[in-house]
Design a protein around this motif. Structure first.
Motif, PDB file in Angstrom:
ATOM      1  N   TYR A 206       0.809  -1.213   0.000  1.00 27.68           N
ATOM      2  CA  TYR A 206       0.000   0.000   0.000  1.00 27.68           C
ATOM      3  C   TYR A 206       0.842   1.262   0.000  1.00 27.68           C
ATOM      4  CZ  TYR A 206       0.625  -0.495   5.112  1.00 27.68           C
ATOM      5  OH  TYR A 206       1.136  -0.658   6.377  1.00 27.68           O
ATOM      6  N   ALA A 207       2.098   1.191   0.435  1.00 24.40           N
ATOM      7  CA  ALA A 207       2.969   2.366   0.413  1.00 24.40           C
ATOM      8  C   ALA A 207       4.404   1.942   0.674  1.00 24.40           C
ATOM      9  CB  ALA A 207       2.534   3.406   1.444  1.00 24.40           C
ATOM     10  N   TYR A 227       3.468  11.157  -2.080  1.00 25.24           N
ATOM     11  CA  TYR A 227       3.077  11.261  -3.478  1.00 25.24           C
ATOM     12  C   TYR A 227       2.882   9.880  -4.098  1.00 25.24           C
ATOM     13  CZ  TYR A 227       8.106  10.402  -4.417  1.00 25.24           C
ATOM     14  OH  TYR A 227       9.380   9.872  -4.461  1.00 25.24           O
ATOM     15  N   TYR A 228       2.240   9.876  -5.270  1.00 24.73           N
ATOM     16  CA  TYR A 228       2.069   8.655  -6.047  1.00 24.73           C
ATOM     17  C   TYR A 228       3.100   8.623  -7.169  1.00 24.73           C
ATOM     18  CZ  TYR A 228      -2.569   8.189  -3.852  1.00 24.73           C
ATOM     19  OH  TYR A 228      -3.606   8.051  -2.959  1.00 24.73           O
ATOM     20  N   ALA A 229       3.780   7.495  -7.289  1.00 24.46           N
ATOM     21  CA  ALA A 229       4.771   7.322  -8.347  1.00 24.46           C
ATOM     22  C   ALA A 229       4.226   6.379  -9.411  1.00 24.46           C
ATOM     23  CB  ALA A 229       6.063   6.760  -7.769  1.00 24.46           C
ATOM     24  N   THR A 230       4.497   6.713 -10.665  1.00 28.68           N
ATOM     25  CA  THR A 230       4.101   5.876 -11.789  1.00 28.68           C
ATOM     26  C   THR A 230       5.339   5.191 -12.353  1.00 28.68           C
ATOM     27  OG1 THR A 230       2.252   7.324 -12.360  1.00 28.68           O
ATOM     28  CG2 THR A 230       3.062   5.861 -14.088  1.00 28.68           C
ATOM     29  N   ASP A 231       5.273   3.891 -12.476  1.00 28.23           N
ATOM     30  CA  ASP A 231       6.426   3.103 -12.906  1.00 28.23           C
ATOM     31  C   ASP A 231       6.600   3.141 -14.418  1.00 28.23           C
ATOM     32  OD1 ASP A 231       8.591   1.382 -12.812  1.00 28.23           O
ATOM     33  OD2 ASP A 231       7.576  -0.084 -11.547  1.00 28.23           O
ATOM     34  N   ASP A 232       7.818   3.363 -14.847  1.00 34.18           N
ATOM     35  CA  ASP A 232       8.223   3.125 -16.234  1.00 34.18           C
ATOM     36  C   ASP A 232       8.984   1.815 -16.214  1.00 34.18           C
ATOM     37  OD1 ASP A 232       9.470   2.899 -18.691  1.00 34.18           O
ATOM     38  OD2 ASP A 232       9.920   5.035 -18.849  1.00 34.18           O
ATOM     39  N   ARG A 241      10.120  11.264  -9.344  1.00 32.65           N
ATOM     40  CA  ARG A 241       9.080  12.298  -9.273  1.00 32.65           C
ATOM     41  C   ARG A 241       7.714  11.623  -9.231  1.00 32.65           C
ATOM     42  NH1 ARG A 241      11.161  17.257  -9.825  1.00 32.65           N
ATOM     43  NH2 ARG A 241      13.060  17.589 -11.062  1.00 32.65           N
ATOM     44  N   GLY A 242       6.707  12.384  -8.867  1.00 32.34           N
ATOM     45  CA  GLY A 242       5.376  11.803  -8.818  1.00 32.34           C
ATOM     46  C   GLY A 242       4.319  12.855  -8.609  1.00 32.34           C
ATOM     47  N   GLU A 243       3.100  12.412  -8.365  1.00 30.43           N
ATOM     48  CA  GLU A 243       1.946  13.284  -8.183  1.00 30.43           C
ATOM     49  C   GLU A 243       1.630  13.392  -6.701  1.00 30.43           C
ATOM     50  OE1 GLU A 243      -1.110  15.785  -9.567  1.00 30.43           O
ATOM     51  OE2 GLU A 243       0.565  14.861 -10.653  1.00 30.43           O
ATOM     52  N   PRO A 244       1.668  14.596  -6.126  1.00 29.03           N
ATOM     53  CA  PRO A 244       1.391  14.734  -4.690  1.00 29.03           C
ATOM     54  C   PRO A 244       0.011  14.224  -4.325  1.00 29.03           C
ATOM     55  CG  PRO A 244       2.303  16.776  -5.595  1.00 29.03           C
ATOM     56  CD  PRO A 244       1.976  15.894  -6.759  1.00 29.03           C
ATOM     57  N   VAL A 245      -0.097  13.597  -3.164  1.00 26.70           N
ATOM     58  CA  VAL A 245      -1.410  13.263  -2.611  1.00 26.70           C
ATOM     59  C   VAL A 245      -2.038  14.567  -2.136  1.00 26.70           C
ATOM     60  CG1 VAL A 245      -2.680  11.893  -0.939  1.00 26.70           C
ATOM     61  CG2 VAL A 245      -0.546  11.007  -1.895  1.00 26.70           C
ATOM     62  N   ARG A 246      -3.289  14.786  -2.502  1.00 21.11           N
ATOM     63  CA  ARG A 246      -3.946  16.049  -2.148  1.00 21.11           C
ATOM     64  C   ARG A 246      -5.399  15.820  -1.733  1.00 21.11           C
ATOM     65  NH1 ARG A 246      -2.471  16.764  -7.533  1.00 21.11           N
ATOM     66  NH2 ARG A 246      -1.111  18.466  -6.891  1.00 21.11           N
ATOM     67  N   VAL A 247      -5.900  16.722  -0.930  1.00 17.63           N
ATOM     68  CA  VAL A 247      -7.295  16.677  -0.520  1.00 17.63           C
ATOM     69  C   VAL A 247      -8.181  16.774  -1.758  1.00 17.63           C
ATOM     70  CG1 VAL A 247      -9.113  17.864   0.759  1.00 17.63           C
ATOM     71  CG2 VAL A 247      -6.830  17.648   1.751  1.00 17.63           C
ATOM     72  N   GLY A 248      -9.139  15.858  -1.859  1.00 14.74           N
ATOM     73  CA  GLY A 248     -10.027  15.855  -3.005  1.00 14.74           C
ATOM     74  C   GLY A 248      -9.460  15.177  -4.225  1.00 14.74           C
ATOM     75  N   GLY A 249      -8.241  14.656  -4.105  1.00 16.52           N
ATOM     76  CA  GLY A 249      -7.622  13.975  -5.235  1.00 16.52           C
ATOM     77  C   GLY A 249      -8.001  12.500  -5.257  1.00 16.52           C
ATOM     78  N   ARG A 250      -7.272  11.753  -6.062  1.00 13.40           N
ATOM     79  CA  ARG A 250      -7.513  10.318  -6.155  1.00 13.40           C
ATOM     80  C   ARG A 250      -6.189   9.617  -6.395  1.00 13.40           C
ATOM     81  NH1 ARG A 250      -7.511   8.525 -11.423  1.00 13.40           N
ATOM     82  NH2 ARG A 250      -7.424  10.146 -13.030  1.00 13.40           N
ATOM     83  N   ALA A 251      -6.167   8.340  -6.102  1.00 13.39           N
ATOM     84  CA  ALA A 251      -4.949   7.552  -6.306  1.00 13.39           C
ATOM     85  C   ALA A 251      -4.620   7.492  -7.793  1.00 13.39           C
ATOM     86  CB  ALA A 251      -5.134   6.147  -5.745  1.00 13.39           C
ATOM     87  N   VAL A 252      -3.383   7.781  -8.131  1.00 12.93           N
ATOM     88  CA  VAL A 252      -2.900   7.700  -9.504  1.00 12.93           C
ATOM     89  C   VAL A 252      -1.592   6.926  -9.504  1.00 12.93           C
ATOM     90  CG1 VAL A 252      -3.999   9.850 -10.228  1.00 12.93           C
ATOM     91  CG2 VAL A 252      -1.695   9.913  -9.295  1.00 12.93           C
ATOM     92  N   VAL A 258       5.851   7.442   0.868  1.00 12.07           N
ATOM     93  CA  VAL A 258       5.793   8.249   2.090  1.00 12.07           C
ATOM     94  C   VAL A 258       7.219   8.555   2.513  1.00 12.07           C
ATOM     95  CG1 VAL A 258       5.040   8.349   4.485  1.00 12.07           C
ATOM     96  CG2 VAL A 258       3.614   7.177   2.791  1.00 12.07           C
ATOM     97  N   GLN A 259       7.594   9.807   2.389  1.00  9.33           N
ATOM     98  CA  GLN A 259       8.960  10.214   2.721  1.00  9.33           C
ATOM     99  C   GLN A 259       9.049  10.772   4.139  1.00  9.33           C
ATOM    100  OE1 GLN A 259      10.014  13.046  -0.414  1.00  9.33           O
ATOM    101  NE2 GLN A 259      10.939  11.384  -1.590  1.00  9.33           N
TER     102      GLN A 259
END
Length: 394
Positions: A206-207, A227-232, A241-252, A258-259
């Protein structure tokens, strides 16, 4: 512009040499990877109400460290089970809970009797067991088989790991041995798998809680973030790099990262010039002083849009004899005293001791727009593992 031209233009050669030396010092600690991101990161917004401190301690818990024999391993585990119980038993957070220790146990060091003892400690309310792994030149098939086998053993034999109620599958947090998540070392050692983030997601992770890893070259450019990281799958270090987890967002993407805090310590400088790296590591050479605790909190790691919930994740390698007096003795006792005095007044700060699983749950609650006291969301998605359900501790 060449050195000769610069000197000819009147720039003192000493200044040029100093700049070159400064750059070499930065590179010697791999600071060129992350320094720009660190300096450019905006300050945490000010909040009107109390700031909730979510304090999480993760441990690369390796009883076989240094190729220890079985008796040495037993002494290490027994000391943790005895001394940590006494230490943590003296402390409580705003919710009345003891400090929570995350025992990230390495698959390749599995010994049933060690985990039986740790599971008993966790059952009494002092932490949870998660997964650590050292591997080298691995492949996807072997990695998946190894991880599935270890997950099942931890759950069936030791009551560890939560089961995701949405899928029915076992869920776990992960720390990669030698910091080499997703084959991130420049020399390609200590992993070998470029699609590791995808595989971890498919296996139920999960993380990931590996970072920060500075001064290693495995450190990402992204710092002080959740943040969420997308694998290449064709390239290493996809979590750079990745997409920050944010209020109102969704898992990507593929995996939540978790740093823990990463900062510059200007009070301690190498050669009086380059600041030391604050990487949230606890050991004898870097004890948990009040100044370090303040630095961790001030880093302000949070879900975007929920700055009043600050996540402080620190780490250690807990079974090394040289560090156990620090981790299980007066210095750690004093750290908890300071946390409970400075960050638990109920008005400016509220302290919560949390496990890795609870961090994930609270992060997801923030993402879903939940507010108020984060402690109510400790079990938001993933329930406690089996070894915690019978605990009478609060």
């Amino acid at each position: 512009m060449s050195l000769i031209v610069l000197v000819a233009l009147g720039l003192p050669a000493l200044l040029i040499l100093a700049a070159a030396g400064f750059w070499l010092l930065l590179r010697s600690r791999n600071m060129q990877i992350w320094l720009r991101s660190y300096l450019a990161r905006p300050a945490r917004p000010q909040v009107p109400g109390p700031v909730h401190i979510l304090f999480c301690f993760v441990d690369h818990f390796e009883p076989m460290w240094g190729r220890a024999d079985l008796e040495t391993q037993r002494r290490r585990v027994d000391r943790w089970c005895q001394d940590y119980r006494a230490l943590a038993g003296r402390h409580r957070d705003a919710d009345g809970r003891h400090p929570q220790h995350g025992f990230f146990y390495p698959e390749e060091e599995y010994v049933a009797e060690h985990l039986d003892k740790i599971a008993s400690l966790c059952a009494d309310g002092f932490g949870e067991i998660e997964i650590h792994l050292h591997h080298d030149n691995d492949n996807a098939e072997n990695f998946c088989a190894t991880m599935r086998r270890f997950c099942n053993t931890l759950h069936e034999r030791h009551g560890a790991l939560a089961r995701d109620p949405r899928t029915g599958e076992l869920a776990f947090a992960f720390i990669h041995g030698n910091w080499s998540l997703d084959n991130s070392r420049a020399d390609g050692r200590w992993c070998g798998i470029n699609n590791e983030l995808i595989l971890l997601r498919e296996l139920g992770c999960y993380a990931d809680f590996t970072l920060p890893s500075a001064p290693s070259d495995t450190q990402t450019r992204t710092v002080n973030a959740i943040y969420y990281a997308t694998d290449d799958p064709c390239k290493p270090k996809s979590h750079d790099r990745g997409e920050p987890v944010r209020v109102g967002g969704r898992a990507v993407g593929d995996l939540m990262i978790v740093q823990g805090p990463l900062a510059l310590n200007w009070r301690q400088r190498r050669f009086g010039l380059v600041p030391r790296i604050e990487n949230a590591d606890i050991r004898r050479s870097c004890p948990p002083t009040p100044e370090r605790v303040d630095a961790w909190v001030q880093t302000g790691i949070h879900v975007e849009g929920r700055p009043e919930w600050v996540f402080v994740k620190i780490h250690t390698h807990g079974t090394q004899e040289g560090d156990m007096d620090t981790l299980l003795g007066p210095q750690m006792d004093a750290m908890h005293d300071y946390l409970e005095k400075a960050y638990n007044d109920g008005e400016r700060y509220v302290l919560h001791y949390v496990t890795a699983r609870e961090v994930y749950n609270i992060v997801k609650a923030a993402e879903a727009g939940k507010q108020g006291d984060p402690a109510q969301w400790r079990d938001f998605i993933l329930p406690p593992p089996g070894h915690r359900r019978g605990s009478t501790s609060t």
